[in-house]
Design an enzyme around this catalytic site. Structure first.
Site, PDB file in Angstrom:
ATOM      1  N   GLU A 181      52.105  33.838  26.834  1.00 39.81           N
ATOM      2  CA  GLU A 181      53.329  33.014  26.843  1.00 39.81           C
ATOM      3  C   GLU A 181      54.243  33.244  25.637  1.00 39.81           C
ATOM      4  OE1 GLU A 181      51.965  28.975  27.344  1.00 39.81           O
ATOM      5  OE2 GLU A 181      51.094  29.380  29.305  1.00 39.81           O
ATOM      6  N   ASN A 222      50.062  37.899  29.264  1.00 37.62           N
ATOM      7  CA  ASN A 222      49.902  36.873  30.303  1.00 37.62           C
ATOM      8  C   ASN A 222      50.997  35.810  30.177  1.00 37.62           C
ATOM      9  OD1 ASN A 222      48.121  35.707  32.377  1.00 37.62           O
ATOM     10  ND2 ASN A 222      47.631  34.097  30.881  1.00 37.62           N
ATOM     11  N   HIS A 258      50.794  29.248  38.294  1.00 35.61           N
ATOM     12  CA  HIS A 258      50.644  27.790  38.451  1.00 35.61           C
ATOM     13  C   HIS A 258      51.845  27.348  39.285  1.00 35.61           C
ATOM     14  CE1 HIS A 258      47.416  27.425  35.566  1.00 35.61           C
ATOM     15  NE2 HIS A 258      48.109  28.119  34.693  1.00 35.61           N
ATOM     16  N   GLU A 288      45.817  32.662  36.878  1.00 39.62           N
ATOM     17  CA  GLU A 288      45.548  31.212  36.741  1.00 39.62           C
ATOM     18  C   GLU A 288      46.068  30.438  37.943  1.00 39.62           C
ATOM     19  OE1 GLU A 288      46.923  29.683  32.933  1.00 39.62           O
ATOM     20  OE2 GLU A 288      46.351  31.503  31.874  1.00 39.62           O
ATOM     21  N   ASP A 290      46.964  28.031  40.754  1.00 42.43           N
ATOM     22  CA  ASP A 290      46.668  26.757  41.415  1.00 42.43           C
ATOM     23  C   ASP A 290      47.941  26.311  42.118  1.00 42.43           C
ATOM     24  OD1 ASP A 290      48.000  25.792  39.072  1.00 42.43           O
ATOM     25  OD2 ASP A 290      46.134  25.077  38.185  1.00 42.43           O
TER      26      ASP A 290
HETATM   27  C1  XIL Z   1      44.816  24.592  29.865  1.00 48.59           C
HETATM   28  C2  XIL Z   1      43.393  24.108  30.079  1.00 48.59           C
HETATM   29  O1  XIL Z   1      43.069  24.214  31.427  1.00 48.59           O
HETATM   30  C3  XIL Z   1      43.240  22.683  29.606  1.00 48.59           C
HETATM   31  O2  XIL Z   1      41.878  22.280  29.653  1.00 48.59           O
HETATM   32  C4  XIL Z   1      43.765  22.536  28.189  1.00 48.59           C
HETATM   33  O3  XIL Z   1      43.723  21.169  27.817  1.00 48.59           O
HETATM   34  C5  XIL Z   1      45.179  23.043  28.095  1.00 48.59           C
HETATM   35  O4  XIL Z   1      45.230  24.393  28.535  1.00 48.59           O
HETATM   36  N1  XIL Z   1      48.307  28.236  30.742  1.00 48.59           N
HETATM   37  C6  XIL Z   1      47.262  28.802  30.065  1.00 48.59           C
HETATM   38  C7  XIL Z   1      45.981  28.082  29.949  1.00 48.59           C
HETATM   39  O5  XIL Z   1      47.363  29.968  29.646  1.00 48.59           O
HETATM   40  O6  XIL Z   1      45.315  28.360  28.755  1.00 48.59           O
HETATM   41  C8  XIL Z   1      46.157  26.584  30.098  1.00 48.59           C
HETATM   42  O7  XIL Z   1      44.876  25.975  30.135  1.00 48.59           O
HETATM   43  C9  XIL Z   1      46.972  26.279  31.342  1.00 48.59           C
HETATM   44  C10 XIL Z   1      48.322  26.897  31.257  1.00 48.59           C
END
Ligand code: XIL
Length: 384
Positions: A181, A222, A258, A288, A290
């Site tokens: 990020e 990422n 996400h 990641e 969802d």
């Molecule tokens: C999130 C975790 O799932 C949580 O448990 C934590 O509190 C915050 O981070 N992008 C990312 C991940 O790259 O590391 C994040 O994970 C979600 C968003």
């Protein structure tokens, strides 16, 4: 297609559709339809037996990709969690355990035990590991957030951090999210502790140090919100292209994915965007995924969610160099969504009781039908 394989495929696909359709009917008809409920249960049990014989990881393997999930060490005492995890997935990402805050909480201490526990489960079950993440603006310890060092000291802190963490797992971590990020939504470099104190070269340095510590690991940039062509993904594209031109060891880009059912990504546009990255010779991982739903989720929404999962998996399977499809968790029992997006949830492919949701069947059926199509039996029977 081989006719017996074809009929297996037809049977299973039919079963999946029937299970979903009857679930809706049972919902609509209400409590009085006990007999129908029994038949639906029978169908679901049969289907679950089939999916346990051929879980996602086996089918993903037949399709030449990895399928995975993030894992939190705090759930490893939950037997159903570990059982489902190791049965279904071929790659795990450490959810929090390798973030700076946890792994390197004070200048002279490293805490590896939680990450070690995840990695040993993975290794015991022949699963690959994605290491997450070396350089990020979030989940930093206070000694970094409030650190007051000279530029050269910042560089040596980051270098030592990367060499220590990557070096410890040398040969055991398949892919690292080296930088996470680093670009903001407008397409500028995000204003982070690393940018402020080291300057934009922190990105290149991080990749070089990670490569030095483990020359065999795949190194990824990422980010989120880069699924389609937009200002942010253009900036990420330019960033990684420049890194490649300067000979920086970077091997892939992670699309976090996400997404919300309110505004799901357009699969054609995602495919177009992935293509320009793979055309650079890079791999792409979905890292990641969802698909959050405003709660309470209806059956209709769960089916639309399944479609979003299916579309993105298909895009990945159809892309030359999309080599992993990883979700940010697998059970709605443990997901970051309700905390990060209040009012939303139900974002993953198993429910709180580890029962597969329509999204699970959509992934399963996509991988299964392609595995059958790709099966060598098909060539054996052609021309006979
Ligand atoms: C999130 C975790 O799932 C949580 O448990 C934590 O509190 C915050 O981070 N992008 C990312 C991940 O790259 O590391 C994040 O994970 C979600 C968003």
């Amino acid at each position: 297609m081989n006719s017996s394989l074809g009929s297996v495929l037809g049977f299973v696909s039919g079963l999946i559709i029937m299970a979903i359709v009857s679930a809706i009917m049972v919902e609509d008809l209400g409590e009085e339809k006990e007999s129908l409920r029994k038949e639906v249960d029978f169908m679901r049990n049969t289907l679950n037996r089939i999916t346990k014989i051929a879980p996602l990881r086996l089918l993903a393997d037949k399709n030449g990709i990895q399928i995975g999930t993030c894992v939190s060490s705090s759930h490893l005492a939950d037997r159903d969690y570990v059982e489902t995890l190791t049965r279904e997935f071929s790659v795990v990402t450490t959810e929090n355990e390798l973030k700076f805050e946890i792994v390197h909480p004070s200048p002279n201490s490293y805490v590896f035990e939680p990450a070690d526990r995840i990695i040993s489960v993975a290794e015991a079950h022949g699963m690959k590991v994605r290491g997450h993440t070396l350089v990020w603006h979030a989940q930093l310890p206070s000694w970094i957030v409030n650190g007051n060092f000279a530029k050269e000291e910042w560089k040596s802190i980051l270098r030592e951090h990367i060499l220590t963490v990557v070096g410890r797992y040398r040969g055991r971590i398949w892919a690292w999210d080296v930088v996470n990020e680093a670009v903001d939504d407008t397409g500028s470099l995000r204003d982070t502790v690393w940018l402020k104190n080291i300057g934009p070269e922190y990105i290149e340095l991080a990749f070089r140090w990670a490569h030095e510590a483990d020359p065999g690991a795949l190194l990824f940039y990422n980010d989120y919100g880069i699924e389609e062509v937009n200002a942010k993904s253009n900036a990420v594209y330019n960033l990684v292209k420049e890194l490649l031109e300067r000979g920086v060891p970077i091997h892939g880009v992670g699309f976090q994915m996400h997404v919300s059912l309110d505004n799901p990504p357009n699969p054609k546009k995602v495919a177009e965007n992935i293509k320009r990255f793979t055309d650079l010779g890079l791999q792409v991982h979905i890292t990641e995924m969802d698909v959050r739903i405003r709660l309470p989720a209806t059956i209709d929404e769960l089916i639309r969610q399944a479609q979003v999962y299916r579309e993105i998996l298909e895009v990945c399977l159809n892309s030359e160099n999309c080599t992993a499809f990883v979700m940010w968790g697998f059970t709605d029992k443990y997901s970051w969504i309700p905390y990060a997006f209040p009012g939303y949830g139900a974002a993953l492919i198993f429910d709180e009781n580890y029962l597969p949701k329509p999204a699970y069947y959509a992934l399963w059926e996509t991988l299964f039908s392609r595995a059958i199509r790709n099966s060598p039996a098909r060539t054996e029977t052609t021309g006979s």
